[in-house]
Design a protein around this motif. Structure first.
Motif, PDB file in Angstrom:
ATOM      1  N   SER A 140      34.726  56.583  20.954  1.00 47.44           N
ATOM      2  CA  SER A 140      36.683  55.989  21.419  1.00 47.44           C
ATOM      3  C   SER A 140      36.530  54.783  21.916  1.00 47.44           C
ATOM      4  O   SER A 140      37.419  54.670  22.468  1.00 47.44           O
ATOM      5  N   THR A 155      38.099  51.450  21.418  1.00 50.68           N
ATOM      6  CA  THR A 155      40.055  51.580  22.014  1.00 50.68           C
ATOM      7  C   THR A 155      39.786  49.634  20.881  1.00 50.68           C
ATOM      8  O   THR A 155      40.806  49.391  20.323  1.00 50.68           O
ATOM      9  N   ARG A 156      38.900  48.656  21.009  1.00 58.89           N
ATOM     10  CA  ARG A 156      39.154  47.501  21.117  1.00 58.89           C
ATOM     11  C   ARG A 156      37.762  46.797  20.467  1.00 58.89           C
ATOM     12  O   ARG A 156      36.453  47.586  21.243  1.00 58.89           O
ATOM     13  N   ASN A 178      42.030  46.468  17.130  1.00 61.66           N
ATOM     14  CA  ASN A 178      42.168  47.637  17.726  1.00 61.66           C
ATOM     15  C   ASN A 178      41.863  48.363  16.734  1.00 61.66           C
ATOM     16  O   ASN A 178      42.534  48.785  15.631  1.00 61.66           O
ATOM     17  N   THR A 229      43.423  51.988  15.772  1.00 55.51           N
ATOM     18  CA  THR A 229      44.519  52.462  15.782  1.00 55.51           C
ATOM     19  C   THR A 229      44.861  53.896  16.592  1.00 55.51           C
ATOM     20  O   THR A 229      45.616  53.374  17.818  1.00 55.51           O
ATOM     21  N   GLN A 260      43.587  55.031  18.718  1.00 60.42           N
ATOM     22  CA  GLN A 260      42.784  55.081  20.041  1.00 60.42           C
ATOM     23  C   GLN A 260      43.514  54.152  20.806  1.00 60.42           C
ATOM     24  O   GLN A 260      43.181  53.878  22.373  1.00 60.42           O
ATOM     25  N   ASP A 261      44.337  53.394  20.783  1.00 59.01           N
ATOM     26  CA  ASP A 261      45.300  52.545  21.017  1.00 59.01           C
ATOM     27  C   ASP A 261      46.599  53.348  21.921  1.00 59.01           C
ATOM     28  O   ASP A 261      47.527  53.682  21.786  1.00 59.01           O
ATOM     29  N   LYS A 262      46.584  53.884  22.593  1.00 51.34           N
ATOM     30  CA  LYS A 262      46.775  54.867  23.850  1.00 51.34           C
ATOM     31  C   LYS A 262      48.357  53.498  24.049  1.00 51.34           C
ATOM     32  O   LYS A 262      49.674  54.305  23.899  1.00 51.34           O
ATOM     33  N   ASP A 263      48.606  52.303  23.774  1.00 51.82           N
ATOM     34  CA  ASP A 263      49.938  51.433  24.874  1.00 51.82           C
ATOM     35  C   ASP A 263      50.502  51.964  23.546  1.00 51.82           C
ATOM     36  O   ASP A 263      51.926  52.161  23.676  1.00 51.82           O
TER      37      ASP A 263
END
Length: 372
Positions: free
Chosen positions: A227, A229-230, A296, A298, A300-303
């Motif tokens: 998981s 994210t970055r 990032n 994609t 997993q990028d919640k923002d």
């Protein structure tokens, strides 16, 4: 029928199944071949594949099929139909779940009173009744009628069956659909299915492509399983080290050494190519391009997901987009303006797919999205 299984040593590694286009497609196989396919030892009934096993036809990994045939038996239960489908080569059981629309009670028989409205106005009750009747006529088949069914294959009580994700009656009075189907399937067998899936490289160029494919899948699996994210390139560099270490050495020690890139240079070049592929596919993107090379993930990028969802929610209320929804290019332009100038269309498509799978948005037609 006892399911045949393949020797684990003969199976292609599961990490490489995605390289075969047949793995992602609904294979149009003859029923005879579906019944005779060998079952995988590596992931039988794995949850990743919706509780269905993986099968092999000529080393092609397969878990979902597309069949057209005549109904030779029919059983109806409260929640599903069981159809026996015969395509001329064999008969397979198809488990077809009833949609909610099929099971809904007809409002005209529920005892409630509904106003028809003014003469000539849109009658919602009547239109829903027509829709329900049309749906039922396409899903309830009798013996002798033609059925098309698509879905994953499952072995239940030692019998192969298709768990239908889509099914409907085919009207074919002059057999035009069946003739076209037989010609297409024959061509697919000739050009694709009967050619075994080749994994072993046959030349230096093939070896490089194979290493690149393996490296790409290694990074994808790492991002998904952890998981992530970055990340920065040096965070994942060591994951590809085994691919460089396992490259074939010189045939003999007597051969002259050949000048070339060092192992470290090869590793960095391989990672560079992998990151390019992942960006082209939209799996990763760089929110800000700077000397600090940050990528990032994609999905997993919640923002990013929240930003795209907000764009669709706000713009769907505007009169211009109220009926059809927001086009993907409009969403892309707004997301680049609001979130990141470097967001690619491929990355946005993954975000939209994820939001749609979670029922956060709905697709009104191709490339149009809205929110209720």
């Amino acid at each position: 029928m006892q399911a045949a299984t393949m020797d684990p040593a003969e199976e292609p590694p599961s990490m490489l199944w995605g390289l075969d286009p047949m793995f992602s497609a609904h294979a149009r196989l003859y029923v005879r071949d579906i019944l005779q396919m060998t079952e995988s030892i590596q992931v039988p009934g794995n949850d990743t594949y919706r509780n269905t096993s993986i099968y092999f036809y000529n080393l092609h990994p397969i878990y979902k099929v597309d069949v057209l045939g005549t109904v030779v038996y029919q059983r109806e239960r409260e929640d599903f139909f069981c159809y026996g489908v015969d395509d001329g080569t064999g008969v397979i059981n198809c488990l077809c779940w009833k949609k909610d629309l099929f099971k809904e009670e007809d409002p005209t028989t529920s005892g409630g009173k509904h106003s028809d409205g003014a003469h000539g106005s849109f009658n919602l009750v009547a239109e829903m009744k027509k829709l329900r009747q049309a749906h039922q006529s396409r899903c309830r088949l009798e013996i002798g009628e033609l059925l098309r069914v698509r879905g994953p294959v499952k072995t239940s009580r030692q019998q192969r069956e298709i768990m239908a994700s889509t099914y409907y009656k085919v009207n074919d009075p002059v057999m035009a659909v069946q003739i076209e189907w037989m010609m297409e399937v024959h061509e697919l067998y000739r050009r694709c299915y009967d050619k075994p899936f080749q994994l072993q490289p046959t030349a230096t160029g093939d070896s490089a492509i194979s290493s690149l494919s393996k490296a790409t899948n290694i990074i994808k699996d790492f991002l998904k399983q952890n998981s992530v994210t970055r990340f920065r390139p040096y965070d994942v560099l060591d994951l590809l080290q085994p691919l460089i270490s396992s490259q074939p050495k010189a045939a003999s020690a007597a051969q002259e050494p050949v000048a070339g890139p060092s192992a470290c240079q090869q590793l960095r070049q391989l990672l560079k190519e992998v990151l390019k592929i992942l960006q082209d596919e939209g799996v990763v993107y760089r929110k800000v391009k700077s000397q600090d090379e940050v990528y990032n993930a994609t999905e997993q990028d919640k923002d990013l997901l929240i930003a795209v969802k907000d764009i669709i929610r706000e713009d769907s209320k505007r009169e211009k987009y109220a009926e059809k929804g927001c086009h993907i290019l409009h969403i892309l332009s707004a997301a680049r303006h609001r979130y990141s100038l470097n967001l690619s269309k491929a990355a946005l498509e993954l975000v939209l797919k994820s939001l749609e799978c979670n029922s956060d948005i709905v697709s009104t037609r191709d490339n149009y999205y809205t929110m209720f």
